[in-house]
Design a protein around this motif. Structure first.
Motif: not given
Length: 178
Positions: A119-125, A137-140, A143-146
């Motif tokens: 839940g922490r790894v796949f969240s961003y903020g 979401g990480l892919w939003d 960072l997800g793409y990096a």
């Protein structure tokens, strides 16, 4: 994870370590370069560019000094080398199996932690947005793409070091059997 890599590298280099110890060339140079050229800059990037995510929202990065990035980066790079030296000592004391099991254990704990903290790894903020439940979401986000090229690059570099350590250990064993 970096500890697991250092231990794993020592398991791969058993022939060299038994013959010449942990600080012998080329094995130590490969491990030190991996820690200093691959792991440390990667850690620095994530702590600097994505601080709240890097801390998994457990620590507010605004409460930390920017200078804290330097020792954190050194710890990440140094942990590969420290684990290499620790694994080397186990191998030189005929405890290679312990080093192998410790490597597996470190990676198992890392996978378990990733599952438990997904839940922490796949969240961003930010730290505050995570606490408020307003993350993306990480892919939003970028960072997800990096993460994709970073994970691929680190994996390829670790694979190269592993392969070279195996090849060097085999050369040492064949030289000793002549």
């Amino acid at each position: 994870m970096t500890v697991g890599l250092g231990l794993g590298f020592s398991v791969c280099a058993q022939g060299r370590l038994r013959a010449n110890g942990p600080f012998s060339a080329p094995a130590f140079g490969l491990v030190a370069m991996f820690g200093g050229v691959i792991v440390a800059p990667t850690a620095l990037y994530f702590y600097w560019a994505h601080p709240a995510w890097s801390w998994l929202y457990l620590v507010d990065p605004d409460d930390l000094s920017t200078l804290s990035l330097l020792p954190l980066t050194a710890i990440h790079g140094g942990s590969v080398i420290a684990a290499w030296v620790g694994g080397s000592r186990l191998i030189r004391r005929d405890r290679a199996r312990v080093a192998l099991y410790a490597t597996g254990g470190v990676f198992a704990v890392a996978v378990l932690a990733a599952l438990l903290l997904r839940g922490r790894v796949f969240s961003y903020g930010t730290y505050d947005s995570f606490a408020a439940g307003n993350t993306l979401g990480l892919w939003d986000v970028k960072l997800g793409y990096a993460l994709v090229p970073v994970v691929v690059g680190v994996t390829l570099a670790a694979g190269f070091v592993t392969l070279e350590l195996f090849r060097d250990a085999r050369r040492v064993r064949s030289r000793d059997h002549r």
